[in-house]
Enzyme design. Structure first.
Site, PDB file in Angstrom:
ATOM      1  N   CYS A   1      -5.018   0.922   6.431  1.00  0.00           N
ATOM      2  CA  CYS A   1      -5.216   2.541   6.607  1.00  0.00           C
ATOM      3  C   CYS A   1      -6.467   2.880   5.902  1.00  0.00           C
ATOM      4  O   CYS A   1      -6.990   3.812   6.043  1.00  0.00           O
ATOM      5  CB  CYS A   1      -4.133   3.263   5.889  1.00  0.00           C
ATOM      6  SG  CYS A   1      -4.073   2.885   4.147  1.00  0.00           S
TER       7      CYS A   1
ATOM      8  N   CYS B   1       0.857  -1.205  -0.077  1.00  0.00           N
ATOM      9  CA  CYS B   1      -0.016   0.070  -0.035  1.00  0.00           C
ATOM     10  C   CYS B   1       1.063   1.324   0.012  1.00  0.00           C
ATOM     11  O   CYS B   1       1.754   1.385   0.749  1.00  0.00           O
ATOM     12  CB  CYS B   1      -0.916   0.008   1.278  1.00  0.00           C
ATOM     13  SG  CYS B   1      -2.037   1.379   1.503  1.00  0.00           S
TER      14      CYS B   1
ATOM     15  N   CYS C   1      -8.441  -5.766  -9.705  1.00  0.00           N
ATOM     16  CA  CYS C   1      -7.880  -4.807 -10.559  1.00  0.00           C
ATOM     17  C   CYS C   1      -7.476  -3.394  -9.798  1.00  0.00           C
ATOM     18  O   CYS C   1      -8.493  -2.724  -8.910  1.00  0.00           O
ATOM     19  CB  CYS C   1      -9.127  -4.308 -11.651  1.00  0.00           C
ATOM     20  SG  CYS C   1      -8.733  -3.349 -12.739  1.00  0.00           S
TER      21      CYS C   1
ATOM     22  N   CYS D   1       0.408   3.259   3.485  1.00  0.00           N
ATOM     23  CA  CYS D   1       1.002   2.635   4.798  1.00  0.00           C
ATOM     24  C   CYS D   1       1.895   1.400   4.779  1.00  0.00           C
ATOM     25  O   CYS D   1       2.392   0.904   5.808  1.00  0.00           O
ATOM     26  CB  CYS D   1      -0.297   2.237   5.605  1.00  0.00           C
ATOM     27  SG  CYS D   1      -0.981   0.814   5.124  1.00  0.00           S
TER      28      CYS D   1
ATOM     29  N   CYS E   1      -7.356  -1.084   1.669  1.00  0.00           N
ATOM     30  CA  CYS E   1      -6.243  -1.468   2.487  1.00  0.00           C
ATOM     31  C   CYS E   1      -6.947  -1.848   4.058  1.00  0.00           C
ATOM     32  O   CYS E   1      -7.390  -0.729   4.569  1.00  0.00           O
ATOM     33  CB  CYS E   1      -5.147  -0.767   2.634  1.00  0.00           C
ATOM     34  SG  CYS E   1      -3.701  -1.048   3.913  1.00  0.00           S
TER      35      CYS E   1
END
EC number: 1.8.4.12
Length: 165
Positions: free
Chosen positions: A134, A82, A154, A85, A131
């Protein structure tokens, strides 16, 4: 069989298949139980730490234009994290070329790294992928991917950071 009866039979078949599709969508879009995010920041902190494009996608649920992201044709081996984070999300081992213009993966490193929510924007029903650390918007998952999962995650390139192996 007469014409009105044929139309009625066709309508019934359509409605029964629509119900089956909706059941499959519900099963796929089931979200993990609500969890407390591990990374919590104010809007001002996110704006300061992320680029404007990252902020638009990760915090405002935007989408980058197809075929413009740096990881769409990316072939290096490693881990995709991510961008907000640093949470580990996907391995290059599960990345494939979907032809859609966004990086695509058939499974995450760990299902618990992601949250899935039903997204009904733009007159469609899709499964949004976030995510789990976060809450950042990553993209969507669709049931048209390759084996072994049959899924296509995707994901927006701008929501990812890459760590080379």
């Amino acid at each position: 069989m007469n014409y009105p009866m044929s139309l009625l039979l066709l309508a019934l078949l359509f409605l029964s298949s629509l119900g089956a599709c909706q059941q499959a969508e519900k099963k796929q879009a089931q979200s993990h139980p609500p969890m407390k995010l591990k990374v919590e920041k104010t809007d001002a902190q996110w704006r300061q730490e992320l680029s404007p494009e990252q902020y638009k996608v990760l915090r405002e649920k935007g989408t980058e234009r197809a075929f413009t992201g740096k990881y769409n044709d990316h072939k290096e081996k490693g881990i995709y994290r991510c961008a907000a984070c640093n949470n580990e999300l996907f391995s290059s081992e599960t990345k494939f070329d979907s032809g859609t213009g966004w990086p695509s993966f058939y499974q995450p490193i760990d299902e618990d790294a992601l949250l899935k929510e039903t997204d009904r924007t733009y007159g469609m029903t899709r499964t949004e992928v976030l995510c789990n650390h976060c809450g950042g918007h990553l993209g969507h998952v669709f049931p048209d991917g390759p084996k072994p999962t049959g899924l296509r995650y995707c994901i927006n390139s701008v929501s990812l950071a890459f760590e080379k192996k």
